[in-house]
Design a protein around this motif. Structure first.
Motif, short mmCIF file in Angstrom:
data_model
loop_
_atom_site.label_atom_id
_atom_site.label_comp_id
_atom_site.label_asym_id
_atom_site.label_seq_id
_atom_site.Cartn_x
_atom_site.Cartn_y
_atom_site.Cartn_z
N PRO A 43 85.47 23.78 -68.66
CA PRO A 43 85.02 23.33 -69.80
C PRO A 43 84.21 24.28 -70.21
N PRO A 44 84.66 24.75 -71.26
CA PRO A 44 83.32 25.71 -72.06
C PRO A 44 82.49 24.66 -73.34
N PRO A 45 81.53 25.21 -73.48
CA PRO A 45 80.69 24.52 -74.78
C PRO A 45 81.38 24.05 -75.46
N GLU A 46 81.96 22.89 -76.32
CA GLU A 46 82.51 22.93 -77.37
C GLU A 46 82.24 23.38 -78.82
N VAL A 47 82.99 23.93 -78.90
CA VAL A 47 83.02 24.70 -80.40
C VAL A 47 82.69 23.78 -81.79
N VAL A 48 81.93 23.95 -82.44
CA VAL A 48 81.76 23.23 -84.31
C VAL A 48 82.50 24.49 -85.00
N LEU A 49 83.62 24.03 -85.58
CA LEU A 49 83.93 25.87 -86.69
C LEU A 49 83.40 24.80 -87.73
N GLU A 63 84.36 36.15 -85.41
CA GLU A 63 84.07 36.63 -84.33
C GLU A 63 82.05 36.00 -83.56
N ASP A 64 81.96 35.15 -84.57
CA ASP A 64 80.33 34.80 -84.33
C ASP A 64 80.66 33.02 -83.44
N VAL A 65 82.61 33.36 -82.68
CA VAL A 65 82.31 31.66 -82.28
C VAL A 65 82.96 32.39 -80.53
N VAL A 66 81.86 31.99 -80.01
CA VAL A 66 82.27 32.31 -78.30
C VAL A 66 83.66 32.05 -77.97
N ILE A 67 84.41 32.65 -77.29
CA ILE A 67 85.42 32.02 -77.12
C ILE A 67 85.50 32.50 -74.89
N THR A 68 85.92 31.73 -74.27
CA THR A 68 86.25 32.12 -72.62
C THR A 68 87.19 32.94 -72.33
N PRO A 69 87.43 33.33 -71.80
CA PRO A 69 87.93 34.21 -70.37
C PRO A 69 89.17 33.00 -70.08
N LEU A 70 90.15 32.88 -69.63
CA LEU A 70 91.41 32.07 -68.88
C LEU A 70 91.79 32.88 -68.07
N ASP A 71 91.75 32.20 -67.00
CA ASP A 71 91.27 32.80 -65.29
C ASP A 71 92.38 31.94 -64.98
N ALA A 72 93.68 31.33 -65.23
CA ALA A 72 94.13 30.47 -64.81
C ALA A 72 95.68 30.81 -63.53
N PRO A 73 95.56 30.22 -62.02
CA PRO A 73 96.40 30.80 -62.03
C PRO A 73 97.61 30.78 -62.18
N GLY A 74 98.81 31.41 -61.93
CA GLY A 74 100.07 31.63 -61.95
C GLY A 74 100.40 31.52 -63.88
N ILE A 75 99.31 32.43 -64.06
CA ILE A 75 99.27 32.38 -65.75
C ILE A 75 98.79 34.26 -65.97
N GLU A 76 100.29 34.65 -66.13
CA GLU A 76 99.71 36.45 -66.14
C GLU A 76 99.75 36.85 -67.00
N THR A 77 99.94 36.05 -68.39
CA THR A 77 99.20 36.76 -69.87
C THR A 77 97.96 36.04 -69.57
N ARG A 78 96.92 37.57 -70.42
CA ARG A 78 95.93 37.13 -70.56
C ARG A 78 95.50 36.29 -71.95
N TYR A 79 94.71 35.00 -71.69
CA TYR A 79 94.59 34.19 -73.42
C TYR A 79 93.32 34.51 -73.21
N ASP A 80 91.82 33.91 -74.23
CA ASP A 80 90.98 33.85 -73.88
C ASP A 80 91.08 31.95 -74.41
N TYR A 81 89.94 31.07 -74.17
CA TYR A 81 90.15 30.11 -75.17
C TYR A 81 89.06 29.28 -75.18
N ARG A 96 91.49 37.82 -81.16
CA ARG A 96 90.72 36.29 -81.59
C ARG A 96 91.73 35.71 -82.87
N GLU A 97 93.18 35.82 -82.00
CA GLU A 97 93.92 35.35 -83.30
C GLU A 97 94.62 34.08 -81.69
N ILE A 98 94.09 32.53 -83.03
CA ILE A 98 95.56 31.15 -81.93
C ILE A 98 95.93 31.51 -81.76
N VAL A 99 96.47 31.22 -80.47
CA VAL A 99 98.06 31.66 -80.02
C VAL A 99 98.44 29.80 -80.02
#
Length: 103
Positions: A43-49, A63-81, A96-99
């Motif tokens: 878990p990354p630090p909880e974000v307060v928007l 841009e000032d909100v920290v997002i973390t790279p997602l490196d989950a096994p078996g997930i081929e598409t790159r996402y941050d979370y 930086r669009e929510i998907v």
């Protein structure tokens, strides 16, 4: 002629809305399980928007909100979370669009 144009416009809107809805399902159910487990274990630090931020698919994370790279096994598409109010939020790392929001 006006009625025909209105019907055509309505049909185009329905097709567009259907296509947009179809795009909101990013993860298959088995992938979602993997991502949820990954986020729970890392878990990354909880974000307060900002209060006026619209937490929904398609919204761009500031841009000032920290997002973390997602490196989950078996997930081929790159996402941050990030985690907001206990929910995992997948973000396109290029735009930086929510998907997807995992409730």
């Amino acid at each position: 002629m006006l009625m025909r144009n209105m019907l055509l416009a309505g049909a185009m809107l329905a097709v567009t809305a259907s296509a947009a809805f179809a795009q909101t399902v990013i993860l298959q159910p088995d992938e979602e399980v993997v991502v949820r487990e990954y986020i729970v274990k890392r878990p990354p630090p909880e974000v307060v928007l900002p209060d006026d931020f619209d937490l929904s698919v398609g919204t761009v994370v500031p841009e000032d909100v920290v997002i973390t790279p997602l490196d989950a096994p078996g997930i081929e598409t790159r996402y941050d979370y990030l985690v907001v109010d206990g929910r995992g939020v997948l973000v396109d790392p290029d735009t930086r669009e929510i998907v997807e929001i995992l409730d």
